[in-house]
Scaffold this active site. Structure first.
Site, PDB file in Angstrom:
ATOM      1  CE1 TYR A 204      -4.016   2.311  -0.266  1.00  0.00           C
ATOM      2  CE2 TYR A 204      -2.447   3.417   1.251  1.00  0.00           C
ATOM      3  CZ  TYR A 204      -3.768   3.667   0.799  1.00  0.00           C
ATOM      4  OH  TYR A 204      -4.677   4.463   0.168  1.00  0.00           O
ATOM      5  N   GLY A 205       0.497   2.158  -0.531  1.00  0.00           N
ATOM      6  CA  GLY A 205       1.387   3.555  -0.919  1.00  0.00           C
ATOM      7  C   GLY A 205       2.262   3.814   0.076  1.00  0.00           C
ATOM      8  N   GLY A 206       2.054   5.438   1.105  1.00  0.00           N
ATOM      9  CA  GLY A 206       3.736   5.293   1.308  1.00  0.00           C
ATOM     10  C   GLY A 206       4.401   3.599   2.486  1.00  0.00           C
ATOM     11  CE  LYS A 213       3.472  11.245   2.590  1.00  0.00           C
ATOM     12  NZ  LYS A 213       2.478  11.437   3.097  1.00  0.00           N
ATOM     13  CG  HIS A 233       2.862  15.735   5.398  1.00  0.00           C
ATOM     14  ND1 HIS A 233       1.797  15.493   5.955  1.00  0.00           N
ATOM     15  CD2 HIS A 233       2.779  15.141   3.759  1.00  0.00           C
ATOM     16  CE1 HIS A 233       2.065  14.568   5.380  1.00  0.00           C
ATOM     17  NE2 HIS A 233       1.456  14.398   3.986  1.00  0.00           N
ATOM     18  CB  SER A 255      -2.072  11.857   6.504  1.00  0.00           C
ATOM     19  OG  SER A 255      -0.579  11.600   6.189  1.00  0.00           O
ATOM     20  CB  ALA A 256      -6.863  12.589   5.154  1.00  0.00           C
ATOM     21  N   GLY A 258      -6.290  18.010   3.955  1.00  0.00           N
ATOM     22  CA  GLY A 258      -6.744  19.062   3.369  1.00  0.00           C
ATOM     23  C   GLY A 258      -5.621  19.741   2.048  1.00  0.00           C
ATOM     24  CG  ASN A 261      -9.886  19.119  -0.869  1.00  0.00           C
ATOM     25  OD1 ASN A 261     -10.668  18.890  -2.183  1.00  0.00           O
ATOM     26  ND2 ASN A 261      -9.272  17.438  -0.874  1.00  0.00           N
ATOM     27  CG  ASP A 284       1.806  13.986   0.524  1.00  0.00           C
ATOM     28  OD1 ASP A 284       0.815  14.512   0.694  1.00  0.00           O
ATOM     29  OD2 ASP A 284       2.595  13.082   0.366  1.00  0.00           O
ATOM     30  CG  ASN A 372      -6.169   5.753   3.208  1.00  0.00           C
ATOM     31  OD1 ASN A 372      -5.906   7.137   2.950  1.00  0.00           O
ATOM     32  ND2 ASN A 372      -5.141   5.094   3.491  1.00  0.00           N
ATOM     33  NE  ARG A 405      -9.261  15.944   9.079  1.00  0.00           N
ATOM     34  CZ  ARG A 405     -10.381  15.345   8.375  1.00  0.00           C
ATOM     35  NH1 ARG A 405     -11.649  15.960   8.748  1.00  0.00           N
ATOM     36  NH2 ARG A 405      -9.667  15.754   6.886  1.00  0.00           N
TER      37      ARG A 405
HETATM   38  P1  GTP Z   1      -2.535  12.995   2.048  1.00  0.00           P
HETATM   39  O1  GTP Z   1      -2.773  12.636   0.573  1.00  0.00           O
HETATM   40  O2  GTP Z   1      -3.152  11.894   2.763  1.00  0.00           O
HETATM   41  O3  GTP Z   1      -1.553  13.527   2.427  1.00  0.00           O
HETATM   42  O4  GTP Z   1      -3.218  14.378   2.429  1.00  0.00           O
HETATM   43  P2  GTP Z   1      -4.007  15.537   2.050  1.00  0.00           P
HETATM   44  O5  GTP Z   1      -3.809  16.886   3.182  1.00  0.00           O
HETATM   45  O6  GTP Z   1      -4.197  15.448   0.545  1.00  0.00           O
HETATM   46  O7  GTP Z   1      -6.343  15.432   2.455  1.00  0.00           O
HETATM   47  P3  GTP Z   1      -6.528  16.053   1.104  1.00  0.00           P
HETATM   48  O8  GTP Z   1      -6.359  17.268   0.311  1.00  0.00           O
HETATM   49  O9  GTP Z   1      -7.491  14.966   0.640  1.00  0.00           O
HETATM   50  O10 GTP Z   1      -8.583  16.187   2.133  1.00  0.00           O
HETATM   51  C1  GTP Z   1      -9.002  15.045   2.824  1.00  0.00           C
HETATM   52  C2  GTP Z   1     -10.127  14.482   3.428  1.00  0.00           C
HETATM   53  O11 GTP Z   1     -10.212  16.287   3.735  1.00  0.00           O
HETATM   54  C3  GTP Z   1     -11.166  15.031   2.248  1.00  0.00           C
HETATM   55  O12 GTP Z   1     -11.961  14.480   2.295  1.00  0.00           O
HETATM   56  C4  GTP Z   1     -11.597  16.508   1.583  1.00  0.00           C
HETATM   57  O13 GTP Z   1     -12.474  16.666   1.283  1.00  0.00           O
HETATM   58  C5  GTP Z   1     -11.745  16.948   3.101  1.00  0.00           C
HETATM   59  N1  GTP Z   1     -11.090  18.656   2.963  1.00  0.00           N
HETATM   60  C6  GTP Z   1     -10.234  19.159   2.494  1.00  0.00           C
HETATM   61  N2  GTP Z   1     -10.526  21.007   2.453  1.00  0.00           N
HETATM   62  C7  GTP Z   1     -11.341  20.479   3.660  1.00  0.00           C
HETATM   63  C8  GTP Z   1     -11.842  22.112   4.015  1.00  0.00           C
HETATM   64  O14 GTP Z   1     -11.534  23.155   3.692  1.00  0.00           O
HETATM   65  N3  GTP Z   1     -12.652  21.469   4.760  1.00  0.00           N
HETATM   66  C9  GTP Z   1     -13.991  20.783   4.979  1.00  0.00           C
HETATM   67  N4  GTP Z   1     -14.463  20.847   5.830  1.00  0.00           N
HETATM   68  N5  GTP Z   1     -12.993  19.448   4.677  1.00  0.00           N
HETATM   69  C10 GTP Z   1     -11.855  19.618   3.787  1.00  0.00           C
HETATM   70  C1  SPV Z   2      -0.533  10.192   3.133  1.00  0.00           C
HETATM   71  O1  SPV Z   2      -0.866   9.512   4.342  1.00  0.00           O
HETATM   72  O2  SPV Z   2       0.071  11.991   3.799  1.00  0.00           O
HETATM   73  C2  SPV Z   2      -0.382  10.070   2.053  1.00  0.00           C
HETATM   74  C3  SPV Z   2      -0.907   9.082   1.924  1.00  0.00           C
HETATM   75  O3  SPV Z   2       0.275  10.948   1.924  1.00  0.00           O
HETATM   76  S1  SPV Z   2       0.919   7.372   1.788  1.00  0.00           S
HETATM   77  O4  SPV Z   2       1.102   7.660   0.489  1.00  0.00           O
HETATM   78  O5  SPV Z   2      -0.032   6.616   1.611  1.00  0.00           O
HETATM   79  O6  SPV Z   2       1.736   7.565   3.016  1.00  0.00           O
HETATM   80 MN    MN Z   3       0.819  12.899   2.657  1.00  0.00          MN
END
Ligand code: GTP
Ligand code: SPV
Ligand code: MN
Length: 591
Positions: A204-206, A213, A233, A255-256, A258, A261, A284, A372, A405
């Site tokens: 998987y991924g990372g 990573k 990061h 991670s995850a 924003g 986005n 990233d 994820n 978050r």
């Molecule tokens: P990694 O790839 O894991 O490093 O994550 P990332 O930081 O790139 O996260 P990503 O932008 O994919 O966002 C993860 C989640 O956060 C998604 O389900 C988005 O819909 C949510 N999200 C992103 N931006 C916002 C925001 O401004 N507001 C809210 N409420 N949710 C957001």
């Molecule tokens: C994270 O978890 O921060 C990611 C996805 O960007 S992974 O490549 O699986 O680490």
């Molecule tokens: Mn990441």
């Protein structure tokens, strides 16, 4: 370590290592990847034949595939990830540590014969534009064709990277096998002193795409410290104002939380009419170093996006959605009746198959896509991808943003008063855990600079490294903190987020230009709501108070926790950070 010594025998070293690995892992075949279309087509055909990939709807999603991971192998495994430095304190309390000899011994027995009946792929790759002095190369040896296909999208993989390795005489060695995908025989080991990674038991991924990573963050963090640059990061985006001036911003969210986005943001209509434009450099990872003019210059070491699928929609992230209509590998998403990829938050359709491949219908109580689940796609597919992402010298950074978050306490945005304060703001970051790593979701933890799972050395030394950038001649970016995830009493997000985050970016850039007001508080400079363009945004009184106010008693308690956290690093923690924490704690106590 001889990483930057030129050596005519670099390919001999590579050949020698490949031979050693082959003798240990005993593959049936060895394939050196050149990154060509022909090679990729053959790999895809083979993966379609053995079920590793499933073809998606060719009409709606041309050249796109679904991969289903083993159900126990769907996220990074932080508890099985180790940094193996000779001195335990160099890894720090922020990492799991194992003595290098013990780790090597353990991994050797796992790799022994693990590729019998399999092909061993040798994957040369370059992290960063192929001609950039900031880029670094590696070679991943893997027995997973899925990893090869992903590495081809995520890095500059193949012949050009091999040529650079030959020229430079240095590369990071990454050895990977999916093993039996047994969580009890799974380890992700890092040997930073030898520029080596060994990963076993996950596809998987990372855990498995070692350029990401493992190399570009954990191993590179050591190189960055030694060579005087920052390995983060962070996403990188460009913001062009109506005058045609572009500022670049780098932002670290866990991670995850924003990054993808924000990196692909589309400004609200009023901004677009006025001429504001956003361009994406990376989503990233960010490598930045001081240029001759004293500013920090950043590159994105990656060539693609491994983005979170759930929540990605026409409304939340149209640029991401447009990017993944073709040439995309989807991992652990659901599928509709006409074989299109689907995930929660995409639209109102109900898929017929969940991420495990089981039948799914509207009565199901579990999510259809794994929380994820991800897409892998070339950055070139993204409509907002900036041509400057290929600039060898990188782009100059005007602002650095930290964010987590945080359902409570933390306001929408504040500005650090200076670099030292900004480093503390980063060091003190907290965030609720997400599905990107195995374990409980929604638990608040300290995640300094969004690097908790990724800094390959002692955080105390890392903060010291950050502080060292503040020296005569430096023209450092301003530092901010944001929180898109503040919730109200009813449990709903108080800030609309996504495209509306543009409003916060605009305030930051005005602060950079000295053109917007702020209210000084012990935690930093907060905007008065009048300082931020809220045209077209409806905020309740509760939202205004919580997004723009600051709760002194709550922050006093937060700073006690921050103080306790810094103490975990003992005497190694830089005095300047302890001093900054003490200063703010005192200011909070006097009102
Ligand atoms: P990694 O790839 O894991 O490093 O994550 P990332 O930081 O790139 O996260 P990503 O932008 O994919 O966002 C993860 C989640 O956060 C998604 O389900 C988005 O819909 C949510 N999200 C992103 N931006 C916002 C925001 O401004 N507001 C809210 N409420 N949710 C957001
Ligand atoms: C994270 O978890 O921060 C990611 C996805 O960007 S992974 O490549 O699986 O680490
Ligand atoms: Mn990441």
């Amino acid at each position: 370590m001889s990483e930057y010594k030129r050596s005519a025998s670099s390919l001999d070293a590579l050949n020698q290592w490949v031979l050693e690995v082959a003798q240990l892992a005993k593959p049936d075949r060895i394939h050196w990847c050149d990154g060509s279309d022909v090679e990729n087509d053959a790999l895809v055909a083979q993966m379609l034949a053995d079920g590793t990939l499933i073809k998606l709807n060719e009409r709606t999603h041309p050249d796109s595939y679904l991969h289903r991971s083993h159900p126990d192998d769907v996220a990074r495994v932080e508890h099985l990830t180790f940094v193996c430095t000779s001195d335990r304190d160099d890894a720090g309390p922020n990492n799991h540590w194992m003595a290098p000899d013990q780790a090597r011994q353990q991994m050797k027995s796992l790799f022994d014969g693990c590729m019998k009946g399999r092909t061993m792929y040798v994957v040369p790759y370059c992290m960063g534009p192929i001609d950039s002095p900031l880029s670094r190369c590696g070679v991943e040896i893997t027995d997973s064709p899925y990893v090869v296909a992903n590495m081809r999208i995520m890095t500059r993989m193949g012949a050009a990277a091999l040529a650079r390795i030959e020229r430079e005489g240095s590369f990071v060695k990454g050895l990977h096998s999916t093993g039996e995908l047994d969580p009890d025989r799974r380890f992700i080991m890092h040997f930073p002193e030898d520029l080596e990674i060994q990963s076993f038991g996950s596809g998987y991924g990372g855990n498995a795409l070692l350029g990401k990573k493992c190399h570009a963050l954990r191993i590179a963090s050591h190189q960055a410290r030694k060579e005087g640059w920052l390995d983060e990061h962070m996403l990188i985006l460009g913001i062009e104002n109506p005058k045609g001036e572009t500022h670049y911003v780098a932002a670290a969210f866990p991670s995850a939380c924003g990054k993808t986005n924000l990196a692909m943001l589309i400004p609200p209509e009023g901004y677009r009419k006025d001429g504001w434009k956003i361009s994406t450099i990376g989503d990233d990872i960010c490598w930045m170093r001081p240029g001759k003019d004293g500013r920090l210059y950043a590159i994105n070491p990656e060539a693609g996006f491994f983005g979170v699928a759930p929540g990605t929609s026409e409304k939340s992230n149209p640029n991401a959605l447009a990017s993944i209509q073709q040439n995309t590998i989807f991992t652990n998403v659901a599928v509709t009746d006409d074989n299109q990829p689907w995930w929660e938050g995409l639209d109102k359709r109900v898929p017929v198959t969940d991420w495990k491949g089981n039948a799914y219908d509207a009565s199901a109580t579990h999510p259809a896509a794994h929380p994820n689940s991800r897409f892998t796609v070339s950055a070139k597919e993204c409509p907002s991808y900036s041509p400057h992402a290929e600039d060898a010298q990188g782009v100059p950074i005007s602002a650095i943003v930290f964010g987590g978050r945080r359902a409570s306490l933390v306001p929408l945005v504040f500005e650090a008063r200076d670099w030292t304060h900004g480093v503390l703001v980063g060091a003190a970051m907290g965030s609720e855990t997400t599905a990107a790593a195995t374990g409980a979701v929604g638990v608040m933890r300290r995640d300094p600079m969004a690097m908790k799972p990724f800094c390959g050395y002692n955080f105390a030394d890392y903060f010291d490294h950050w502080l060292s950038f503040d020296k005569p001649g430096a023209k450092l970016p301003k530092i901010f903190h944001v929180n898109w995830f503040r919730k109200g009493e009813g449990g709903d997000f108080l800030w609309p987020g996504f495209g509306d985050n543009m409003r916060v970016l605009e305030w930051m850039l005005k602060r950079v230009d000295g053109a917007a007001g702020a209210v000084e508080t012990p935690i930093g400079n907060l905007p008065d709501p009048v300082d931020i363009n809220l045209d077209g945004v409806e905020l309740t009184a509760e939202a205004r108070e919580k997004l723009f106010g600051y709760d002194r008693a709550g922050w006093a308690s937060e700073f006690e926790h921050i103080g306790e956290y810094l103490q975990e690093y003992g005497a190694r923690m830089p005095d300047a950070l302890n001093g900054e924490q003490t200063r703010i704690t005192h200011e909070l106590s006097i009102g």
